[in-house]
Enzyme design. Structure first.
Site, PDB file in Angstrom:
ATOM      1  N   LYS A  78       0.864  -1.189   0.000  1.00 22.02           N
ATOM      2  CA  LYS A  78       0.000   0.000   0.000  1.00 22.02           C
ATOM      3  C   LYS A  78       0.900   1.239   0.000  1.00 22.02           C
ATOM      4  O   LYS A  78       1.867   1.305   0.777  1.00 22.02           O
ATOM      5  CB  LYS A  78      -0.884  -0.008   1.250  1.00 22.02           C
ATOM      6  CG  LYS A  78      -1.915   1.115   1.299  1.00 22.02           C
ATOM      7  CD  LYS A  78      -2.773   1.011   2.566  1.00 22.02           C
ATOM      8  CE  LYS A  78      -3.864   2.060   2.618  1.00 22.02           C
ATOM      9  NZ  LYS A  78      -4.695   1.938   3.842  1.00 22.02           N
ATOM     10  N   SER A 153      -9.621   1.976   2.983  1.00 21.93           N
ATOM     11  CA  SER A 153      -8.744   2.695   2.103  1.00 21.93           C
ATOM     12  C   SER A 153      -7.700   1.817   1.393  1.00 21.93           C
ATOM     13  O   SER A 153      -7.088   2.273   0.432  1.00 21.93           O
ATOM     14  CB  SER A 153      -7.992   3.765   2.905  1.00 21.93           C
ATOM     15  OG  SER A 153      -7.138   3.165   3.846  1.00 21.93           O
ATOM     16  N   SER A 177      -9.753  -0.144   7.320  1.00 24.06           N
ATOM     17  CA  SER A 177      -9.189  -0.013   5.970  1.00 24.06           C
ATOM     18  C   SER A 177      -8.512  -1.249   5.411  1.00 24.06           C
ATOM     19  O   SER A 177      -8.180  -1.285   4.228  1.00 24.06           O
ATOM     20  CB  SER A 177      -8.190   1.151   5.933  1.00 24.06           C
ATOM     21  OG  SER A 177      -8.882   2.378   5.889  1.00 24.06           O
TER      22      SER A 177
END
Lengths: 497, 483
Positions: A78, A153, A177
């Site tokens: 990420k 996210s 997330s």
């Protein structure tokens, strides 16, 4: 043989056994990403050169007989986790061109364990969002239906694993997330106990809540990855000192005798009936294997989302103060004064959702309002933790849906941030309490507003006691031995050869 | 206190002291002063994303030394907080400081104003990180140097109990002496390792409520502290006397023009939006740590002063010798080598006048003195046992100072020892009296002033080596014999 959907454990085994080389595996995944990702928007950056060099090192290590737990496993990171020498953006224009001089501790540990970093994965800007639509570099799409969101996210992290663009990814979870996008993309995601994984190199959103964790296609893969990244780090003072147990062996244990808490407040208004059916069937599967359901009550549940958004935005307003255009990243040109430079840089650099949260957090911390907002929220947070801990005194883990519904359409909720916030209802309590939680696929259901629409993944959330990752993995692995939801792939349309 | 007329000043000081740790408060970057701009930095100091603070234990220990030696209550659990404001030399957009739960509370600083001993209470001492420096070029560009950013500071906040610029200046000097004695800072105001802001208000005598205060910033030398505060007190009294009101504001001190100017009003005051620091767990100070620090606590200047007064030193000597740790240690070593307390006054006098005089004249410091404490002690022993007169001792000192030779060796080699032998002195005295019969007769007739003449003659005869006191006694008795 299709490498793309092999588990990380299997890839590692084959590379170690020299049935396939790490370089071959890496090439395969890089090719897939190059072919498929234009439609999905998972990767912000692919690093073929770095990945192949790393893979070659792994092959050399294997030739020397080194025993690496993630031998040649292709991994996506990420883009809120710093990677040495690789642009890291946090999905924001304000960090344009920022190249960290260090790896996040968890990334460094993955590399040392033989993991091959393919590139950086898309996300909601600064991890703020539940749909993947808040990235400054375009949205990520759900591999199960590209007209729908993958959740957020950690949108790219979940979608890439789901689509077979990497075997494993790192996400971060502040209020859900990791778990929420894992649920919407039909993969497994684990948010560790707060402090289990070092935050060094994790670009902060809300420091008291942020945790990095793995997203994978099985509980076993989560276990191997967590075993590598967990553990104390001198660079993070909030890291827990406890030694890291053998998570993989926890996966082998039977679910018989597990007491599974079912919080009645999590099965009420707002939960889509099809989602509830899947979750209840999952509970039935575990109970049939010897687990016992226990009714638990979490009356503070209605307060979790507001408490979470107060604390998270207050910390965000503080953490994002450093993006001022002075030392790195974006700086708006042509300002006449320092104040103007700050204002124009931050206005141009931050997206709407990030600006909204900075404003909310700044408001909550104003002199004279601190007691009413931040202090109050901290007190409620403690009560929520106490409530969860006392529920967990009566059971080994708590079972719930991960999200109230399946993946929604892109753009469907962007105009209604409050509705978006409320979809975090089941995930924020474990975040506030610092507890470990996992989401695993437990069924497929059509969207509530389109009963004839595509079948989409449903996530099952399990919340454990502090440092109870092993019990979560035990239950999750048992469930995955009894069902096949975790090996279902997104529709064949995604798998253009 | 006629200067302030019917008014009295109420002053509180906030002092920032840089702790001389090798690395910064929250990272391993070096704290070395004077490096090339931005050379003493690392990713944390630069505020790069993803970096986290790691507390420097040495800095905590230094703050504990200060807290323990000022009688503070030490919090067993204390916390850090973020203090927010935007400025280019503040890399994270916030400073990590302490708010509700500082490391030390209470306590006091003691100092002298003249010979009067004063004690000012402390409200708190807390740890925080320093900011960098902004350099504004005349071309309009500004440059940022982050070498200083993250250097550990203690902030020492006094109660509003000081009443004049002089008191404030003495208080500040006491802090400087203390941090130097504790070896936690060099207390150097010129290099900015000791900085001071003053909160100043005035009120009519007899009133108990505090007047509106102003905060004076950037008063960074001992001289300016006194001048800036006295100037501000006078300004406020003048305002009030003319029926005006003091406006709450921050004022800067312009040392060149000797005046202060408004910097920022109450409305423009920062809202620091304090937030408990989530990246650092609460700091626990356990008993064993405290005991360890307490056991190795250096003597404070005030304790040293009291010890010296007990040894019989006059106030001025005791104050001088307790002002710098090197000076006190030199004195203590001299004393123990010279045989203890009986040499105290003599040692103090010699260090205060001869030694420091010579060092000052040559621009040398104490550690590089050619006459070390053992050598000085040797000299003092020669004085105390009557081997050397004061005059001879000065000569011996001067020669040892320039050659580095030890006093005893020099005296032995050159036969400089004082003549104390009663018979030898008596023989010389008799000779001198016989040689000057007229003067002897006058003396005996009542001109007692002439005793000095005879002493002078005897000293000349002996090359100054006769013990003058003995000589006087012998002369008196010889001249008194024959009538």
């Amino acid at each position: 043989m299709d490498l793309a959907f092999l588990s990380a454990v299997e890839i590692s085994r084959q590379v170690r056994a020299r049935q396939v080389s790490a370089v071959e595996v890496t090439r395969h995944f890089l090719d897939r990403a190059a072919r498929l990702d234009a439609r999905l928007g998972c990767f912000l950056l692919l690093d073929p050169e770095g990945a192949l060099a790393q893979a070659a090192e792994v092959d050399a290590a294997c030739a020397r007989g080194e025993d690496l737990p993630l031998c040649g496993v292709p991994i996506g990171i990420k883009d809120i986790l710093c990677t040495r020498g690789l642009t890291t953006t946090a999905g924001s224009r304000i960090l344009a061109g920022f190249v960290p001089p260090y790896d996040a501790t968890c990334v460094e540990r993955l590399r040392r364990a033989g993991g091959v970093v393919l590139g950086k994965l898309n996300l909601d800007e600064f991890a703020m969002g539940s749909s993947g639509e808040n990235s400054a570099f375009g949205p990520t799409r759900n591999p199960w239906d590209p007209s729908r969101v993958p959740g957020g996210s950690s949108s790219g992290s979940a979608a890439a694993v789901s689509a077979g663009l990497c075997a494993l990814s790192l996400g971060t979870d502040t209020g859900g997330s990791i778990r929420q996008p894992a649920a919407l993309c039909g993969v497994s995601g684990l948010k560790p106990t707060y402090g289990r994984v070092s935050r060094h190199g994790l670009i902060a959103f809300a420091s008291s809540l942020d945790q990095a964790g793995p997203i994978a296609r099985s509980a076993e893969d989560l276990a191997v990855c967590l075993g590598v990244i967990a553990g104390p780090d001198p660079l993070d003072s909030t890291c827990l000192p406890e030694p890291v147990p053998d998570y993989l062996s926890a996966c082998a244990a039977s679910p018989a005798g597990l007491r599974i808490g079912v919080p009645r407040q999590y099965f009420s208004e707002g939960l889509e009936p099809a989602v509830e059916r899947c979750v209840r069937q999952a509970l039935a599967v575990l109970c049939a294997a010897g687990a016992v359901a226990v009714d638990v009550s979490l009356p503070l549940t209605p307060h979790t989302v507001s408490t979470y958004y107060l604390i998270a935005t207050a910390e965000a307003s503080s953490n994002l103060a450093r993006y001022d255009g002075v030392r790195y990243g974006l700086r708006a040109a042509g300002s006449a004064s320092l104040t103007e430079m700050y204002e124009r840089t931050r206005a141009a650099g931050f997206g709407a959702e990030v600006r909204r949260r900075i404003l909310l957090g700044t408001y909550a911390l104003r002199s004279g309002y601190y007691d009413a907002y931040y202090r109050r929220a901290s007190q409620v947070r403690r009560l929520i933790r106490d409530e969860l801990l006392s529920a967990l005194a009566r059971c080994d883990l708590i079972l719930s849906p991960t999200t109230p519904g399946v993946a929604f359409r892109l753009g469907e909720r962007t105009e209604d941030p409050l509705a978006m916030y409320l979809s975090d209802i089941y995930t924020t309590s474990a975040s506030l309490a610092g507890l470990p939680a996992v989401s695993i696929p437990c069924g497929l259901a059509p969207p509530a507003d389109d009963p004839d629409g595509p079948l989409l993944p449903v996530g099952l959330q399990l919340i454990g006691p502090p440092l109870g990752e092993s019990v979560l993995l035990r239950a999750a692995a048992a469930f995955q031995r009894l069902t096949d939801w975790h090996v279902r792939r997104p529709p064949a349309a995604m798998e253009i050869p | 206190m006629s200067a302030t007329g019917p008014f009295e000043a109420v002053i509180g000081l906030e002092c920032h002291v840089q702790l001389q740790t090798r690395s910064k408060l929250f990272s391993a970057a070096s704290t070395r002063f004077g490096g090339a701009p931005n050379s003493q930095t690392d990713p944390y100091t630069l505020g790069l994303p993803g970096t986290l603070p790691v507390l420097n234990e040495q800095a905590v220990e230094f703050a504990l030394r200060l807290g323990l030696s000022t009688g503070c209550r030490i919090r067993r659990v204390c916390r850090f907080a973020r203090k927010h404001y935007f400025y280019p030399d503040l890399p994270k957009g916030y400073q990590i400081s302490q708010l509700d739960e500082p490391l030390c509370e209470g306590g006091h600083i003691e100092f002298f104003v003249g010979t009067e001993r004063r004690r000012v209470r402390l409200l708190r001492i807390h740890l925080e990180e320093d900011a960098g420096k902004s350099v504004h070029a005349p071309t309009g560009t500004s440059l940022v140097d982050l070498n200083r950013a993250g250097v550990p500071l203690v902030e020492i906040v006094s109660a509003p109990e000081l009443s004049s610029g002089q008191e404030a200046s003495e208080y500040l000097r006491a802090i400087r002496r203390l941090v130097r004695a504790l070896r936690i800072s060099d207390g150097n105001m010129e290099e900015g390792s000791l900085r001071c802001d003053a909160n100043v208000s005035v009120r009519r005598r007899g009133e108990t409520a505090l007047g509106t205060r102003t905060e004076l910033k950037n008063i960074n030398s001992f001289r300016f502290v006194q001048r800036a505060i006295d100037h501000e007190v006078a300004r406020q009294i003048d305002l009030l006397s003319r029926g005006g009101q003091v406006v709450q504001e921050t004022r800067g001190w312009d040392a060149e023009r000797g005046t202060s100017y408004p910097q920022r009003g109450k409305e423009e005051a920062h809202d620091y939006r304090y937030l408990p620091e989530p990246d650092l767990p609460p700091l626990h100070i356990d008993e064993s740590w405290l005991a360890r620090v307490r056991a190795t606590l250096p003597e404070t200047p005030m304790a040293r002063y009291d010890r010296y007064v007990e040894l019989g030193l006059p106030h001025a000597d005791a104050q001088l010798l307790s002002s710098e740790p090197e000076l006190g240690e030199y004195f203590d070593r001299t004393l123990s080598a010279a045989g203890g307390a009986r040499a105290a006054r003599l040692a103090a006098a010699w260090i205060g006048s001869e030694l420091l005089g010579a060092l000052h004249r040559d621009g040398r410091d104490l550690p590089s003195s050619p006459v070390g404490p053992e050598a000085l002690a040797e000299l003092l022993r020669l004085i105390l046992d009557g081997t050397l007169s004061g005059k001879l001792a000065k000569e011996v000192f001067a020669r040892c100072y320039s050659s580095g030779e030890r006093p005893a060796a020099l005296v032995a080699r050159e036969g400089l020892s004082q003549i104390s032998d009663a018979l030898a002195i008596e023989a010389v005295c008799r000779r001198v009296i016989e040689a000057h019969p007229q003067q002897a007769a006058k003396y005996r007739a009542g001109a007692s002033k002439l005793l000095g003449f005879f002493i002078g003659q005897v000293m000349r005869e002996t090359g100054g080596r006769a013990n003058p006191e003995r000589v006087r006694q012998v002369l008196e008795s010889l001249l008194g014999e024959k009538s």
